[in-house]
Design a protein around this motif. Structure first.
Motif, PDB file in Angstrom:
ATOM      1  N   ASP A  95      -0.199  28.586  31.884  1.00 40.25           N
ATOM      2  CA  ASP A  95       0.043  28.545  33.331  1.00 40.25           C
ATOM      3  C   ASP A  95       1.538  28.526  33.646  1.00 40.25           C
ATOM      4  O   ASP A  95       1.977  29.106  34.643  1.00 40.25           O
ATOM      5  CB  ASP A  95      -0.624  27.315  33.945  1.00 40.25           C
ATOM      6  N   ARG A  96       2.321  27.836  32.792  1.00 42.86           N
ATOM      7  CA  ARG A  96       3.767  27.794  33.024  1.00 42.86           C
ATOM      8  C   ARG A  96       4.432  29.116  32.640  1.00 42.86           C
ATOM      9  O   ARG A  96       5.535  29.415  33.109  1.00 42.86           O
ATOM     10  CB  ARG A  96       4.388  26.643  32.229  1.00 42.86           C
ATOM     11  N   ALA A  97       3.783  29.879  31.769  1.00 48.18           N
ATOM     12  CA  ALA A  97       4.352  31.166  31.363  1.00 48.18           C
ATOM     13  C   ALA A  97       4.201  32.220  32.451  1.00 48.18           C
ATOM     14  O   ALA A  97       5.058  33.102  32.591  1.00 48.18           O
ATOM     15  CB  ALA A  97       3.678  31.648  30.080  1.00 48.18           C
ATOM     16  N   VAL A  98       3.122  32.143  33.229  1.00 49.32           N
ATOM     17  CA  VAL A  98       2.795  33.207  34.176  1.00 49.32           C
ATOM     18  C   VAL A  98       3.928  33.501  35.160  1.00 49.32           C
ATOM     19  O   VAL A  98       4.311  34.666  35.341  1.00 49.32           O
ATOM     20  CB  VAL A  98       1.475  32.889  34.912  1.00 49.32           C
ATOM     21  N   PRO A  99       4.511  32.507  35.851  1.00 53.31           N
ATOM     22  CA  PRO A  99       5.562  32.852  36.823  1.00 53.31           C
ATOM     23  C   PRO A  99       6.779  33.510  36.185  1.00 53.31           C
ATOM     24  O   PRO A  99       7.430  34.356  36.811  1.00 53.31           O
ATOM     25  CB  PRO A  99       5.918  31.507  37.469  1.00 53.31           C
ATOM     26  N   HIS A 100       7.085  33.153  34.946  1.00 54.66           N
ATOM     27  CA  HIS A 100       8.242  33.763  34.285  1.00 54.66           C
ATOM     28  C   HIS A 100       7.948  35.206  33.889  1.00 54.66           C
ATOM     29  O   HIS A 100       8.826  36.073  33.987  1.00 54.66           O
ATOM     30  CB  HIS A 100       8.643  32.925  33.077  1.00 54.66           C
ATOM     31  N   LEU A 101       6.716  35.480  33.461  1.00 49.04           N
ATOM     32  CA  LEU A 101       6.354  36.859  33.149  1.00 49.04           C
ATOM     33  C   LEU A 101       6.276  37.697  34.422  1.00 49.04           C
ATOM     34  O   LEU A 101       6.623  38.883  34.418  1.00 49.04           O
ATOM     35  CB  LEU A 101       5.031  36.897  32.391  1.00 49.04           C
ATOM     36  N   ALA A 102       5.846  37.084  35.516  1.00 40.65           N
ATOM     37  CA  ALA A 102       5.853  37.797  36.797  1.00 40.65           C
ATOM     38  C   ALA A 102       7.287  38.122  37.212  1.00 40.65           C
ATOM     39  O   ALA A 102       7.572  39.216  37.728  1.00 40.65           O
ATOM     40  CB  ALA A 102       5.162  36.955  37.865  1.00 40.65           C
ATOM     41  N   ALA A 103       8.204  37.182  36.978  1.00 41.22           N
ATOM     42  CA  ALA A 103       9.613  37.428  37.304  1.00 41.22           C
ATOM     43  C   ALA A 103      10.197  38.529  36.421  1.00 41.22           C
ATOM     44  O   ALA A 103      10.981  39.366  36.885  1.00 41.22           O
ATOM     45  CB  ALA A 103      10.414  36.140  37.141  1.00 41.22           C
ATOM     46  N   ALA A 104       9.815  38.539  35.131  1.00 41.22           N
ATOM     47  CA  ALA A 104      10.292  39.590  34.227  1.00 41.22           C
ATOM     48  C   ALA A 104       9.808  40.957  34.695  1.00 41.22           C
ATOM     49  O   ALA A 104      10.565  41.938  34.714  1.00 41.22           O
ATOM     50  CB  ALA A 104       9.811  39.318  32.802  1.00 41.22           C
ATOM     51  N   HIS A 105       8.543  41.029  35.101  1.00 42.99           N
ATOM     52  CA  HIS A 105       8.000  42.300  35.595  1.00 42.99           C
ATOM     53  C   HIS A 105       8.710  42.732  36.872  1.00 42.99           C
ATOM     54  O   HIS A 105       9.080  43.901  37.041  1.00 42.99           O
ATOM     55  CB  HIS A 105       6.495  42.165  35.842  1.00 42.99           C
ATOM     56  N   SER A 106       8.943  41.795  37.778  1.00 42.27           N
ATOM     57  CA  SER A 106       9.618  42.119  39.035  1.00 42.27           C
ATOM     58  C   SER A 106      11.031  42.638  38.785  1.00 42.27           C
ATOM     59  O   SER A 106      11.477  43.604  39.416  1.00 42.27           O
ATOM     60  CB  SER A 106       9.656  40.881  39.929  1.00 42.27           C
ATOM     61  N   ALA A 107      11.746  41.996  37.842  1.00 45.54           N
ATOM     62  CA  ALA A 107      13.117  42.426  37.543  1.00 45.54           C
ATOM     63  C   ALA A 107      13.139  43.836  36.973  1.00 45.54           C
ATOM     64  O   ALA A 107      13.984  44.662  37.335  1.00 45.54           O
ATOM     65  CB  ALA A 107      13.765  41.444  36.570  1.00 45.54           C
ATOM     66  N   ARG A 108      12.202  44.139  36.084  1.00 47.35           N
ATOM     67  CA  ARG A 108      12.183  45.482  35.497  1.00 47.35           C
ATOM     68  C   ARG A 108      11.737  46.523  36.518  1.00 47.35           C
ATOM     69  O   ARG A 108      12.236  47.649  36.518  1.00 47.35           O
ATOM     70  CB  ARG A 108      11.275  45.492  34.270  1.00 47.35           C
ATOM     71  N   GLU A 109      10.819  46.140  37.383  1.00 44.42           N
ATOM     72  CA  GLU A 109      10.394  47.066  38.435  1.00 44.42           C
ATOM     73  C   GLU A 109      11.565  47.377  39.362  1.00 44.42           C
ATOM     74  O   GLU A 109      11.767  48.523  39.772  1.00 44.42           O
ATOM     75  CB  GLU A 109       9.232  46.455  39.214  1.00 44.42           C
ATOM     76  N   HIS A 110      12.354  46.355  39.675  1.00 46.88           N
ATOM     77  CA  HIS A 110      13.524  46.546  40.535  1.00 46.88           C
ATOM     78  C   HIS A 110      14.555  47.452  39.861  1.00 46.88           C
ATOM     79  O   HIS A 110      15.171  48.302  40.517  1.00 46.88           O
ATOM     80  CB  HIS A 110      14.151  45.185  40.847  1.00 46.88           C
ATOM     81  N   THR A 111      14.746  47.279  38.554  1.00 44.96           N
ATOM     82  CA  THR A 111      15.781  48.018  37.837  1.00 44.96           C
ATOM     83  C   THR A 111      15.341  49.431  37.474  1.00 44.96           C
ATOM     84  O   THR A 111      16.101  50.390  37.630  1.00 44.96           O
ATOM     85  CB  THR A 111      16.180  47.262  36.551  1.00 44.96           C
ATOM     86  N   PHE A 112      14.110  49.575  36.980  1.00 42.14           N
ATOM     87  CA  PHE A 112      13.678  50.844  36.395  1.00 42.14           C
ATOM     88  C   PHE A 112      12.637  51.596  37.222  1.00 42.14           C
ATOM     89  O   PHE A 112      12.405  52.781  36.981  1.00 42.14           O
ATOM     90  CB  PHE A 112      13.096  50.602  34.997  1.00 42.14           C
ATOM     91  N   GLY A 113      11.986  50.901  38.151  1.00 44.03           N
ATOM     92  CA  GLY A 113      10.907  51.530  38.896  1.00 44.03           C
ATOM     93  C   GLY A 113       9.550  51.094  38.367  1.00 44.03           C
ATOM     94  O   GLY A 113       9.413  50.650  37.224  1.00 44.03           O
TER      95      GLY A 113
END
Length: 399
Positions: A318-336
């Motif tokens: 459960d504690r991992a989920v928000p960080h993985l969501a943040a990682a996905h958001s950052a890559r989506e912002h950078t790469f599409g």
């Protein structure tokens, strides 16, 4: 399966990380339900080759002709000829430094010229003259560039021993000679000797140079790399903490270099499976780097991922989920949204949601992945069957 934690991408010494811990298996879904038998295991990122630098030969030809003319007019051992020969050898060394792996032609020509100079210098100046020792150093460096560390070592040893006999052992040129010999020993597989030489160099640098000097920082960083590559993690951790203290003292606790070294310390604790210490360091590094780069920076994405992996290994999906969501958001912002590395991050998030027993969110994320694969590769995308089967298993977990 989850990808393992990633190596730090912008450490001051650009150091490589050792073997990384895997992730512990943990059933997903609420109690009494059967999660998908295998997590998604997709690698959708891209890899690119590093460009090669090319040099032009015009200057080399002119220097070679000028050297030949000087040798005819002044003689091969004249002081001006020695200087010109050395200059031409150094230019050949520049070519050798960018030659393809295994191509030693320029290095061999460089060494041949330097050996001629060495013979004249030994005869006229003596074996311990600084000019003679510098030529020994240059020959050793050329052999090292050519991938021949064992042939480099005798020349580098002679250069160092001569300097230690005739000058202050903490003289900067002596320290440089010791550092280069360490590099050759490391390349030759003589790890313990290489580390001992680096330890002596770093300690002497602190005695010789002013506090906070860049050379001191660089040598400590090189010693840190050597400890880590040798698997001497206790020493690497102690040195990393010392470097963090130095960086905080000279640059402040909120400087980019401070956070980068804190991230290095997190990796070491993670490798040692000291997860509480690793998580604390990851969190400090992330909090600071978010202020510098912004939360959607690619520099943050893999650090979010590493923090999430530490939580997963500690049994806290459960504690991992928000960080993985943040990682996905950052890559989506950078790469599409449809870039391979963005989709890799989405796969990680899906697996974490499943392991955390959150099937509704896992289904929604998997549907996003399915739509992205259709956009990228159309109905014949090779990974669509696996994703569809996984999505069907997740849907069976819905209430």
């Amino acid at each position: 399966m989850f990808r393992k934690k990633g190596a730090s991408q912008d450490t001051p010494a650009d150091p490589p990380h050792p073997a990384e811990p895997g992730t512990a298996a943990e059933p997903g879904g609420p109690a009494g339900t059967a999660a998908p038998s295998e997590p998604l295991d997709l690698q959708l990122g891209e890899h690119h080759d590093t460009p090669v630098l090319h040099l032009t030969p015009d200057l080399m030809v002119r220097q070679q002709n000028e050297l030949a003319e000087m040798e005819r007019e002044l003689g091969p051992g004249h002081e001006d000829v020695l200087r010109a020969r050395h200059t031409h050898a150094m230019m050949l060394g520049n070519w050798a430094a960018v030659a393809p792996p295994g191509d030693t032609r320029m290095a061999d020509r460089e060494i041949a010229l330097l050996e001629v100079n060495l013979g004249y210098q030994e005869a006229s100046l003596g074996p311990d003259h600084l000019g003679t020792l510098r030529t020994c150093q240059s020959i050793g460096h050329a052999h090292l560039t050519a991938g021949r560390p064992r042939q480099a070592i005798p020349y580098l040893e002679r250069a160092l021993e001569g300097r230690e006999r005739g000058a202050d052992p903490d003289d900067e040129e002596t320290l440089t000679a010791r550092e280069k010999l360490s590099e050759a020993c490391a390349a030759a597989g003589m790890t313990d000797r290489a580390i001992t030489l680096l330890e002596e160099t770093a300690a002497a640098s602190e005695r010789l140079l002013p506090p906070g000097a860049e050379t001191v920082r660089d040598r400590k960083a090189k010693l840190f790399d050597a400890y880590r590559e040798a698997g001497r993690r206790a020493e690497a951790i102690a040195l990393c903490k010392e470097i963090i203290e130095d960086t905080e003292r000279f640059y402040g606790p909120h400087h980019l270099d401070t956070y980068t070294w804190v991230d290095n310390l997190a990796h070491l604790h993670h490798d040692e499976q000291d997860l509480d210490a690793a998580i604390a360091c990851y969190e400090r590094a992330i909090a600071g780097l978010e202020q510098i780069h912004g939360p959607d920076s690619e520099a943050l994405s893999y650090r979010y991922h590493n923090l999430a992996i530490a939580h997963l290994e500690d049994g806290r999906p459960d504690r991992a989920v928000p960080h993985l969501a943040a990682a996905h958001s950052a890559r989506e912002h950078t790469f599409g949204a449809d870039h391979g590395t963005t989709l890799d991050a989405l796969v990680d998030l899906i697996n974490a949601l499943d392991r955390a027993g959150r099937p509704t969110e896992a289904v929604e994320a998997t549907e996003r992945l399915l739509a992205a694969l259709l956009r990228v590769g159309g109905p014949d995308h090779p990974q669509l069957p696996e994703v569809r089967a996984y999505l069907e298993q997740l849907r069976r977990l819905l209430p």
